[in-house]
Scaffold this motif. Structure first.
Motif, PDB file in Angstrom:
ATOM      1  N   TRP A 108       0.829  -1.210   0.000  1.00 31.46           N
ATOM      2  CA  TRP A 108       0.000   0.000   0.000  1.00 31.46           C
ATOM      3  C   TRP A 108       0.857   1.252   0.000  1.00 31.46           C
ATOM      4  N   ARG A 109       1.937   1.252   0.768  1.00 30.14           N
ATOM      5  CA  ARG A 109       2.843   2.411   0.771  1.00 30.14           C
ATOM      6  C   ARG A 109       3.412   2.664  -0.620  1.00 30.14           C
ATOM      7  N   ALA A 110       3.763   1.584  -1.320  1.00 32.63           N
ATOM      8  CA  ALA A 110       4.299   1.748  -2.670  1.00 32.63           C
ATOM      9  C   ALA A 110       3.247   2.334  -3.607  1.00 32.63           C
ATOM     10  N   MET A 111       2.021   1.832  -3.530  1.00 30.76           N
ATOM     11  CA  MET A 111       0.959   2.295  -4.416  1.00 30.76           C
ATOM     12  C   MET A 111       0.500   3.712  -4.059  1.00 30.76           C
ATOM     13  N   HIS A 112       0.331   3.965  -2.777  1.00 33.08           N
ATOM     14  CA  HIS A 112      -0.263   5.232  -2.343  1.00 33.08           C
ATOM     15  C   HIS A 112       0.764   6.337  -2.129  1.00 33.08           C
ATOM     16  N   ASN A 113       1.958   5.954  -1.662  1.00 33.41           N
ATOM     17  CA  ASN A 113       2.970   6.956  -1.310  1.00 33.41           C
ATOM     18  C   ASN A 113       4.216   6.923  -2.184  1.00 33.41           C
ATOM     19  N   GLY A 114       4.351   5.902  -3.037  1.00 35.62           N
ATOM     20  CA  GLY A 114       5.534   5.838  -3.881  1.00 35.62           C
ATOM     21  C   GLY A 114       6.812   5.565  -3.123  1.00 35.62           C
ATOM     22  N   ARG A 115       6.719   4.676  -2.115  1.00 37.55           N
ATOM     23  CA  ARG A 115       7.881   4.362  -1.301  1.00 37.55           C
ATOM     24  C   ARG A 115       8.030   2.848  -1.190  1.00 37.55           C
ATOM     25  N   SER A 116       9.249   2.352  -1.361  1.00 39.51           N
ATOM     26  CA  SER A 116       9.504   0.918  -1.313  1.00 39.51           C
ATOM     27  C   SER A 116       9.483   0.399   0.117  1.00 39.51           C
ATOM     28  N   LYS A 117       9.567  -0.925   0.269  1.00 38.80           N
ATOM     29  CA  LYS A 117       9.542  -1.540   1.592  1.00 38.80           C
ATOM     30  C   LYS A 117      10.668  -1.025   2.482  1.00 38.80           C
ATOM     31  N   ASP A 118      11.856  -0.824   1.884  1.00 41.72           N
ATOM     32  CA  ASP A 118      12.995  -0.383   2.685  1.00 41.72           C
ATOM     33  C   ASP A 118      13.017   1.127   2.899  1.00 41.72           C
ATOM     34  N   GLY A 119      11.970   1.814   2.462  1.00 38.74           N
ATOM     35  CA  GLY A 119      11.872   3.253   2.679  1.00 38.74           C
ATOM     36  C   GLY A 119      12.369   4.111   1.536  1.00 38.74           C
ATOM     37  N   ARG A 120      12.997   3.495   0.520  1.00 38.73           N
ATOM     38  CA  ARG A 120      13.478   4.274  -0.627  1.00 38.73           C
ATOM     39  C   ARG A 120      12.310   4.895  -1.384  1.00 38.73           C
ATOM     40  N   LEU A 121      12.547   6.091  -1.931  1.00 36.85           N
ATOM     41  CA  LEU A 121      11.567   6.730  -2.797  1.00 36.85           C
ATOM     42  C   LEU A 121      11.606   6.051  -4.158  1.00 36.85           C
ATOM     43  N   LEU A 122      10.438   5.796  -4.729  1.00 37.01           N
ATOM     44  CA  LEU A 122      10.341   5.134  -6.024  1.00 37.01           C
ATOM     45  C   LEU A 122      10.292   6.173  -7.145  1.00 37.01           C
ATOM     46  N   TYR A 123      10.808   5.793  -8.301  1.00 36.08           N
ATOM     47  CA  TYR A 123      10.767   6.692  -9.452  1.00 36.08           C
ATOM     48  C   TYR A 123       9.372   6.659 -10.080  1.00 36.08           C
TER      49      TYR A 123
END
Length: 422
Positions: A108-123
Protein backbone atom coordinates in the motif's frame (compact mmCIF):
# COMPACT_ATOMS: atom_id res chain seq x y z
CA UNK A 1 35.26 40.33 9.35
CA UNK A 2 35.58 36.87 10.90
CA UNK A 3 32.53 37.52 13.05
CA UNK A 4 30.44 38.48 10.02
CA UNK A 5 31.62 35.38 8.21
CA UNK A 6 30.62 33.18 11.14
CA UNK A 7 27.19 34.80 11.28
CA UNK A 8 26.77 34.22 7.54
CA UNK A 9 27.90 30.61 7.86
CA UNK A 10 25.50 30.05 10.76
CA UNK A 11 22.66 31.52 8.71
CA UNK A 12 23.43 29.23 5.80
CA UNK A 13 23.50 26.23 8.13
CA UNK A 14 20.12 27.21 9.58
CA UNK A 15 18.66 27.60 6.07
CA UNK A 16 20.08 24.23 5.07
CA UNK A 17 18.61 22.55 8.14
CA UNK A 18 15.23 24.20 7.66
CA UNK A 19 15.22 23.38 3.93
CA UNK A 20 16.09 19.75 4.61
CA UNK A 21 13.41 19.51 7.29
CA UNK A 22 10.83 20.98 4.90
CA UNK A 23 11.90 18.56 2.16
CA UNK A 24 11.58 15.58 4.49
CA UNK A 25 8.18 16.78 5.72
CA UNK A 26 6.88 17.22 2.17
CA UNK A 27 8.01 13.69 1.30
CA UNK A 28 6.26 12.27 4.35
CA UNK A 29 2.89 13.82 3.55
CA UNK A 30 0.06 11.36 4.05
CA UNK A 31 2.33 8.49 5.16
CA UNK A 32 1.79 6.11 8.02
CA UNK A 33 4.73 4.75 9.98
CA UNK A 34 6.78 2.15 8.08
CA UNK A 35 4.98 -1.15 8.72
CA UNK A 36 6.83 -4.04 10.28
CA UNK A 37 4.36 -6.92 10.15
CA UNK A 38 5.42 -9.91 8.05
CA UNK A 39 3.79 -10.53 4.71
CA UNK A 40 3.43 -14.24 5.51
CA UNK A 41 0.58 -13.48 7.95
CA UNK A 42 -1.65 -12.33 5.11
CA UNK A 43 -4.31 -14.84 4.08
CA UNK A 44 -6.07 -13.97 0.85
CA UNK A 45 -9.48 -15.25 -0.15
CA UNK A 46 -10.10 -16.71 -3.63
CA UNK A 47 -12.42 -13.78 -4.35
CA UNK A 48 -9.67 -11.32 -3.38
CA UNK A 49 -7.15 -13.01 -5.67
CA UNK A 50 -9.62 -13.00 -8.58
CA UNK A 51 -10.39 -9.35 -7.94
CA UNK A 52 -6.68 -8.58 -7.92
CA UNK A 53 -6.17 -10.39 -11.23
CA UNK A 54 -8.84 -8.18 -12.79
CA UNK A 55 -7.35 -5.02 -11.31
CA UNK A 56 -3.89 -5.97 -12.61
CA UNK A 57 -5.42 -6.10 -16.09
CA UNK A 58 -7.09 -2.73 -15.56
CA UNK A 59 -3.72 -1.24 -14.60
CA UNK A 60 -1.85 -3.09 -17.37
CA UNK A 61 0.71 -4.09 -14.72
CA UNK A 62 2.19 -6.89 -16.83
CA UNK A 63 2.88 -4.43 -19.64
CA UNK A 64 5.81 -2.93 -17.72
CA UNK A 65 6.68 -5.71 -15.28
CA UNK A 66 7.13 -8.48 -17.88
CA UNK A 67 9.85 -8.66 -20.53
CA UNK A 68 8.97 -10.15 -23.89
CA UNK A 69 9.08 -13.93 -23.53
CA UNK A 70 9.82 -13.67 -19.81
CA UNK A 71 7.97 -14.87 -16.75
CA UNK A 72 4.96 -12.72 -15.93
CA UNK A 73 5.62 -9.98 -13.37
CA UNK A 74 9.30 -10.93 -12.97
CA UNK A 75 10.37 -7.41 -13.99
CA UNK A 76 13.47 -6.45 -15.92
CA UNK A 77 11.87 -4.35 -18.65
CA UNK A 78 13.80 -1.15 -19.32
CA UNK A 79 11.64 1.97 -19.47
CA UNK A 80 13.39 4.74 -21.36
CA UNK A 81 12.95 8.26 -20.00
CA UNK A 82 14.60 11.60 -20.85
CA UNK A 83 16.70 11.12 -17.68
CA UNK A 84 17.91 7.58 -18.37
CA UNK A 85 16.53 4.05 -18.09
CA UNK A 86 14.37 2.81 -15.21
CA UNK A 87 13.98 -0.97 -14.87
CA UNK A 88 10.68 -2.45 -13.75
CA UNK A 89 10.95 -4.46 -10.56
CA UNK A 90 10.14 -8.10 -9.79
CA UNK A 91 6.59 -8.31 -8.42
CA UNK A 92 6.47 -12.09 -7.93
CA UNK A 93 6.36 -13.58 -4.40
CA UNK A 94 10.06 -14.47 -4.37
CA UNK A 95 11.34 -13.62 -0.89
CA UNK A 96 14.66 -12.14 -2.04
CA UNK A 97 14.05 -10.49 -5.41
CA UNK A 98 10.29 -10.03 -5.40
CA UNK A 99 7.68 -8.96 -2.86
CA UNK A 100 7.57 -12.23 -0.92
CA UNK A 101 8.56 -10.54 2.33
CA UNK A 102 6.36 -7.49 1.81
CA UNK A 103 3.20 -7.02 3.86
CA UNK A 104 -0.06 -5.60 2.47
CA UNK A 105 0.86 -2.34 4.21
CA UNK A 106 4.26 -2.23 2.46
CA UNK A 107 2.51 -2.72 -0.87
CA UNK A 108 0.00 0.00 0.00
CA UNK A 109 2.84 2.41 0.77
CA UNK A 110 4.30 1.75 -2.67
CA UNK A 111 0.96 2.29 -4.42
CA UNK A 112 -0.26 5.23 -2.34
CA UNK A 113 2.97 6.96 -1.31
CA UNK A 114 5.53 5.84 -3.88
CA UNK A 115 7.88 4.36 -1.30
CA UNK A 116 9.50 0.92 -1.31
CA UNK A 117 9.54 -1.54 1.59
CA UNK A 118 13.00 -0.38 2.68
CA UNK A 119 11.87 3.25 2.68
CA UNK A 120 13.48 4.27 -0.63
CA UNK A 121 11.57 6.73 -2.80
CA UNK A 122 10.34 5.13 -6.02
CA UNK A 123 10.77 6.69 -9.45
CA UNK A 124 7.51 7.89 -11.05
CA UNK A 125 8.09 5.69 -14.11
CA UNK A 126 6.07 3.50 -11.74
CA UNK A 127 2.93 5.64 -12.00
CA UNK A 128 2.18 6.04 -8.31
CA UNK A 129 1.05 9.66 -8.93
CA UNK A 130 -2.03 7.96 -10.44
CA UNK A 131 -2.08 4.79 -8.33
CA UNK A 132 -2.25 6.91 -5.18
CA UNK A 133 -5.97 7.28 -5.94
CA UNK A 134 -6.87 3.60 -5.58
CA UNK A 135 -8.54 2.31 -2.43
CA UNK A 136 -6.79 0.25 0.23
CA UNK A 137 -9.22 -2.57 -0.57
CA UNK A 138 -8.10 -2.65 -4.21
CA UNK A 139 -4.44 -2.38 -3.19
CA UNK A 140 -4.84 -5.43 -0.94
CA UNK A 141 -6.54 -7.34 -3.75
CA UNK A 142 -3.66 -6.56 -6.12
CA UNK A 143 -1.23 -7.69 -3.46
CA UNK A 144 -3.19 -10.93 -2.98
CA UNK A 145 -3.09 -11.65 -6.71
CA UNK A 146 0.62 -10.93 -7.10
CA UNK A 147 1.38 -13.30 -4.23
CA UNK A 148 -0.47 -16.02 -6.16
CA UNK A 149 1.66 -15.88 -9.32
CA UNK A 150 4.69 -18.19 -9.69
CA UNK A 151 7.75 -16.88 -7.86
CA UNK A 152 10.81 -15.87 -9.88
CA UNK A 153 14.33 -15.25 -8.62
CA UNK A 154 15.02 -12.82 -11.47
CA UNK A 155 17.22 -10.11 -9.90
CA UNK A 156 16.16 -6.49 -10.05
CA UNK A 157 18.29 -4.53 -12.49
CA UNK A 158 19.92 -1.30 -11.35
CA UNK A 159 18.49 1.83 -12.94
CA UNK A 160 20.74 3.68 -15.38
CA UNK A 161 20.04 7.33 -14.76
CA UNK A 162 22.27 10.35 -15.27
CA UNK A 163 23.46 12.41 -12.33
CA UNK A 164 21.76 13.95 -10.38
CA UNK A 165 18.61 12.04 -11.35
CA UNK A 166 20.12 8.85 -9.92
CA UNK A 167 20.08 10.27 -6.37
CA UNK A 168 17.38 10.01 -3.74
CA UNK A 169 17.94 13.70 -2.94
CA UNK A 170 16.97 14.75 -6.47
CA UNK A 171 13.96 12.45 -6.38
CA UNK A 172 12.93 13.94 -3.02
CA UNK A 173 12.99 17.43 -4.55
CA UNK A 174 10.91 16.21 -7.50
CA UNK A 175 8.35 14.62 -5.19
CA UNK A 176 8.14 17.72 -2.99
CA UNK A 177 7.33 19.79 -6.07
CA UNK A 178 5.22 17.32 -8.04
CA UNK A 179 3.53 14.70 -5.86
CA UNK A 180 0.99 14.70 -3.06
CA UNK A 181 -0.66 11.39 -2.06
CA UNK A 182 -4.39 11.76 -2.47
CA UNK A 183 -7.17 9.14 -2.50
CA UNK A 184 -9.88 9.26 -5.12
CA UNK A 185 -12.78 11.43 -3.94
CA UNK A 186 -16.11 10.76 -5.68
CA UNK A 187 -17.91 13.78 -7.09
CA UNK A 188 -21.32 13.92 -5.37
CA UNK A 189 -22.72 15.88 -8.30
CA UNK A 190 -22.08 12.96 -10.67
CA UNK A 191 -23.76 9.54 -10.83
CA UNK A 192 -22.04 6.42 -9.49
CA UNK A 193 -21.27 5.17 -13.00
CA UNK A 194 -19.38 8.37 -13.88
CA UNK A 195 -17.43 8.17 -10.62
CA UNK A 196 -16.48 4.57 -11.36
CA UNK A 197 -15.17 5.69 -14.76
CA UNK A 198 -13.23 8.53 -13.16
CA UNK A 199 -11.71 6.12 -10.63
CA UNK A 200 -10.49 3.81 -13.41
CA UNK A 201 -9.26 6.51 -15.80
CA UNK A 202 -7.54 8.65 -13.16
CA UNK A 203 -6.28 5.77 -11.00
CA UNK A 204 -5.39 2.29 -12.19
CA UNK A 205 -5.78 3.24 -15.86
CA UNK A 206 -3.22 6.05 -15.34
CA UNK A 207 -4.32 7.53 -18.68
CA UNK A 208 -2.67 10.85 -17.86
CA UNK A 209 0.74 9.14 -18.00
CA UNK A 210 0.44 9.25 -21.80
CA UNK A 211 -2.40 11.67 -22.50
CA UNK A 212 -1.13 14.36 -20.13
CA UNK A 213 1.22 17.26 -20.76
CA UNK A 214 4.56 17.09 -18.92
CA UNK A 215 6.67 19.91 -17.54
CA UNK A 216 10.46 20.24 -17.76
CA UNK A 217 10.86 17.95 -14.74
CA UNK A 218 8.85 15.20 -16.43
CA UNK A 219 5.83 15.57 -14.13
CA UNK A 220 2.35 15.47 -15.59
CA UNK A 221 0.48 18.76 -15.33
CA UNK A 222 -2.66 17.70 -13.48
CA UNK A 223 -4.45 21.00 -14.07
CA UNK A 224 -4.32 20.45 -17.82
CA UNK A 225 -5.79 16.98 -17.46
CA UNK A 226 -5.93 14.70 -20.50
CA UNK A 227 -4.94 17.46 -22.93
CA UNK A 228 -2.49 15.32 -24.90
CA UNK A 229 1.26 15.06 -25.00
CA UNK A 230 4.26 13.56 -26.74
CA UNK A 231 5.24 10.30 -25.05
CA UNK A 232 8.91 10.75 -24.05
CA UNK A 233 11.47 8.77 -26.06
CA UNK A 234 8.81 6.78 -27.94
CA UNK A 235 7.91 9.82 -30.06
CA UNK A 236 4.26 8.87 -30.30
CA UNK A 237 1.76 11.62 -29.56
CA UNK A 238 -1.09 10.69 -27.22
CA UNK A 239 -3.84 12.96 -28.54
CA UNK A 240 -5.93 15.26 -26.41
CA UNK A 241 -9.06 13.60 -25.05
CA UNK A 242 -10.59 17.04 -24.51
CA UNK A 243 -10.25 18.34 -28.07
CA UNK A 244 -12.77 17.49 -30.78
CA UNK A 245 -10.04 18.12 -33.31
CA UNK A 246 -7.94 15.35 -31.76
CA UNK A 247 -9.42 12.46 -29.76
CA UNK A 248 -12.40 13.74 -27.79
CA UNK A 249 -15.28 11.26 -27.79
CA UNK A 250 -17.84 13.76 -26.49
CA UNK A 251 -19.87 13.50 -29.71
CA UNK A 252 -19.59 9.70 -30.04
CA UNK A 253 -22.25 7.20 -29.12
CA UNK A 254 -21.28 5.55 -25.84
CA UNK A 255 -21.36 2.09 -27.44
CA UNK A 256 -18.76 3.22 -29.97
CA UNK A 257 -16.41 4.39 -27.21
CA UNK A 258 -16.84 1.01 -25.55
CA UNK A 259 -16.12 -0.71 -28.88
CA UNK A 260 -12.89 1.26 -29.31
CA UNK A 261 -11.67 0.27 -25.84
CA UNK A 262 -12.78 -3.34 -26.25
CA UNK A 263 -11.97 -4.06 -29.90
CA UNK A 264 -9.45 -1.40 -30.88
CA UNK A 265 -11.69 -0.12 -33.65
CA UNK A 266 -14.98 1.75 -33.92
CA UNK A 267 -16.87 3.79 -36.53
CA UNK A 268 -15.07 6.95 -35.40
CA UNK A 269 -11.49 5.64 -35.39
CA UNK A 270 -9.02 2.94 -34.41
CA UNK A 271 -5.89 2.59 -32.29
CA UNK A 272 -2.25 1.95 -33.13
CA UNK A 273 1.08 2.36 -31.40
CA UNK A 274 1.15 2.43 -27.58
CA UNK A 275 -2.66 2.57 -27.37
CA UNK A 276 -2.92 -0.67 -29.32
CA UNK A 277 -0.85 -2.31 -26.58
CA UNK A 278 -3.15 -0.86 -23.90
CA UNK A 279 -6.22 -2.31 -25.62
CA UNK A 280 -4.52 -5.67 -26.24
CA UNK A 281 -3.17 -6.14 -22.70
CA UNK A 282 -5.73 -4.24 -20.68
CA UNK A 283 -9.01 -2.72 -21.76
CA UNK A 284 -10.26 -5.57 -23.95
CA UNK A 285 -10.36 -7.71 -20.78
CA UNK A 286 -12.49 -5.30 -18.73
CA UNK A 287 -16.18 -5.78 -18.04
CA UNK A 288 -18.82 -4.10 -20.16
CA UNK A 289 -19.93 -2.17 -17.07
CA UNK A 290 -16.45 -0.76 -16.41
CA UNK A 291 -15.87 0.08 -20.07
CA UNK A 292 -19.20 1.90 -20.16
CA UNK A 293 -18.29 3.80 -17.01
CA UNK A 294 -14.97 4.84 -18.53
CA UNK A 295 -16.72 5.89 -21.74
CA UNK A 296 -19.22 8.06 -19.85
CA UNK A 297 -16.42 9.75 -17.93
CA UNK A 298 -14.41 10.41 -21.10
CA UNK A 299 -17.47 11.79 -22.87
CA UNK A 300 -18.02 14.36 -20.11
CA UNK A 301 -14.49 15.73 -20.08
CA UNK A 302 -14.52 19.53 -20.46
CA UNK A 303 -14.17 20.70 -24.03
CA UNK A 304 -10.81 22.33 -24.72
CA UNK A 305 -10.91 22.38 -28.51
CA UNK A 306 -8.53 24.99 -29.91
CA UNK A 307 -9.64 27.22 -32.77
CA UNK A 308 -9.03 25.80 -36.23
CA UNK A 309 -5.76 27.03 -37.75
CA UNK A 310 -5.70 29.38 -40.70
CA UNK A 311 -5.79 27.75 -44.18
CA UNK A 312 -2.41 26.32 -45.05
CA UNK A 313 -0.25 27.28 -48.02
CA UNK A 314 1.19 24.37 -50.02
CA UNK A 315 4.41 24.07 -51.96
CA UNK A 316 3.44 22.87 -55.42
CA UNK A 317 6.60 20.83 -55.98
CA UNK A 318 6.23 19.04 -52.63
CA UNK A 319 2.57 18.27 -53.33
CA UNK A 320 3.41 16.83 -56.75
CA UNK A 321 6.19 14.67 -55.30
CA UNK A 322 3.88 13.51 -52.51
CA UNK A 323 1.13 12.68 -55.00
CA UNK A 324 3.48 10.42 -56.99
CA UNK A 325 4.57 8.57 -53.86
CA UNK A 326 0.97 8.22 -52.68
CA UNK A 327 -0.09 6.77 -56.02
CA UNK A 328 2.77 4.24 -55.93
CA UNK A 329 2.66 3.22 -52.27
CA UNK A 330 -0.67 4.14 -50.68
CA UNK A 331 -3.58 4.38 -53.10
CA UNK A 332 -4.04 0.62 -53.47
CA UNK A 333 -5.26 0.36 -49.86
CA UNK A 334 -6.39 3.87 -48.93
CA UNK A 335 -8.01 4.73 -52.27
CA UNK A 336 -7.34 7.32 -54.94
CA UNK A 337 -9.28 9.92 -52.96
CA UNK A 338 -8.23 8.78 -49.49
CA UNK A 339 -11.59 7.09 -48.95
CA UNK A 340 -10.15 3.91 -47.45
CA UNK A 341 -11.92 0.54 -47.46
CA UNK A 342 -14.64 -0.20 -44.93
CA UNK A 343 -13.61 -2.80 -42.36
CA UNK A 344 -10.03 -2.86 -43.59
CA UNK A 345 -8.14 0.36 -44.29
CA UNK A 346 -9.09 3.63 -42.59
CA UNK A 347 -10.08 6.66 -44.65
CA UNK A 348 -7.53 9.45 -44.78
CA UNK A 349 -9.94 12.10 -46.06
CA UNK A 350 -11.36 13.98 -43.11
CA UNK A 351 -9.44 11.86 -40.59
CA UNK A 352 -8.72 13.52 -37.24
CA UNK A 353 -5.50 11.52 -36.98
CA UNK A 354 -4.35 12.98 -40.31
CA UNK A 355 -5.39 16.54 -39.48
CA UNK A 356 -3.84 16.88 -36.02
CA UNK A 357 -1.31 19.69 -35.70
CA UNK A 358 1.52 17.28 -34.91
CA UNK A 359 2.42 14.71 -37.57
CA UNK A 360 4.31 12.52 -35.06
CA UNK A 361 2.02 9.49 -35.25
CA UNK A 362 1.74 9.60 -39.03
CA UNK A 363 5.52 9.61 -39.35
CA UNK A 364 5.82 6.66 -36.97
CA UNK A 365 3.24 4.62 -38.90
CA UNK A 366 4.71 5.36 -42.32
CA UNK A 367 8.25 4.62 -41.18
CA UNK A 368 7.64 1.64 -38.89
CA UNK A 369 4.20 0.37 -39.86
CA UNK A 370 1.62 -0.69 -37.32
CA UNK A 371 -1.29 -2.97 -36.52
CA UNK A 372 -4.48 -2.63 -34.58
CA UNK A 373 -4.57 -4.96 -31.57
CA UNK A 374 -5.89 -8.47 -32.09
CA UNK A 375 -9.02 -8.69 -29.96
CA UNK A 376 -12.03 -10.96 -29.66
CA UNK A 377 -14.08 -8.40 -31.58
CA UNK A 378 -11.39 -7.88 -34.24
CA UNK A 379 -9.27 -11.06 -34.24
CA UNK A 380 -7.56 -10.52 -37.61
CA UNK A 381 -6.87 -6.80 -37.88
CA UNK A 382 -5.53 -5.26 -41.03
CA UNK A 383 -2.21 -3.49 -40.69
CA UNK A 384 0.12 -0.95 -42.21
CA UNK A 385 3.45 -2.20 -43.59
CA UNK A 386 6.61 -0.21 -42.83
CA UNK A 387 7.99 2.04 -45.56
CA UNK A 388 11.08 3.34 -43.77
CA UNK A 389 13.29 1.03 -45.82
CA UNK A 390 12.06 2.44 -49.15
CA UNK A 391 11.22 6.07 -48.32
CA UNK A 392 13.76 8.57 -47.00
CA UNK A 393 12.96 11.54 -44.75
CA UNK A 394 12.15 13.81 -47.69
CA UNK A 395 9.85 11.19 -49.21
CA UNK A 396 7.98 10.70 -45.93
CA UNK A 397 7.64 14.45 -45.47
CA UNK A 398 6.35 14.87 -49.02
CA UNK A 399 3.74 12.10 -48.98
CA UNK A 400 2.41 13.18 -45.60
CA UNK A 401 2.28 16.81 -46.71
CA UNK A 402 0.23 15.63 -49.69
CA UNK A 403 -2.14 13.53 -47.54
CA UNK A 404 -2.56 16.38 -45.01
CA UNK A 405 -3.43 18.80 -47.81
CA UNK A 406 -5.74 16.74 -50.05
CA UNK A 407 -9.42 15.66 -50.19
CA UNK A 408 -10.51 18.43 -47.82
CA UNK A 409 -7.68 17.91 -45.32
CA UNK A 410 -5.93 21.12 -44.30
CA UNK A 411 -3.18 20.34 -41.77
CA UNK A 412 0.30 21.89 -41.64
CA UNK A 413 2.92 20.57 -44.04
CA UNK A 414 5.47 18.05 -42.78
CA UNK A 415 9.11 19.12 -43.05
CA UNK A 416 12.22 17.02 -43.45
CA UNK A 417 13.17 18.12 -39.93
CA UNK A 418 9.85 16.75 -38.61
CA UNK A 419 10.55 13.41 -40.27
CA UNK A 420 14.13 13.27 -38.95
CA UNK A 421 12.98 13.61 -35.33
CA UNK A 422 10.99 10.39 -35.33
Amino acid sequence: MLKRFLYLLAGLVVLLVLGTAALVALNLRGEDALPTEAGSTFEATPAQVDRGRYLALAGNCAGCHTVRGGQPYAGGLGIETPFGTVYASNLTPDAHQGIGNWSPAHFWRAMHNGRSKDGRLLYPAFPYPSFTRITREDSDALYAYLRSVPASATPNAAHRLRFPYDTQAALAVWRALSFTPAPFVPDPAQPAEWNRGAYLVEGLGHCIACHGTRNVLGATEEKRGLSGGLIPIENWYAPSLTSKREASVADWETRHVVALLKNGTAPGGSVMGPMADVVFRSTQHLSEADLTAMALYLQKLPDATAPAPAPQRRDVGTMERGARIYDQRCAYCHGDAGQGAAGAYPPLAGSRAVNMDTPANLIQVVRHGGFLPATAGNPRPYGMPPFGHVLDDNDIAAVLTYVRGSWGNDAPAVSQRDAMRR
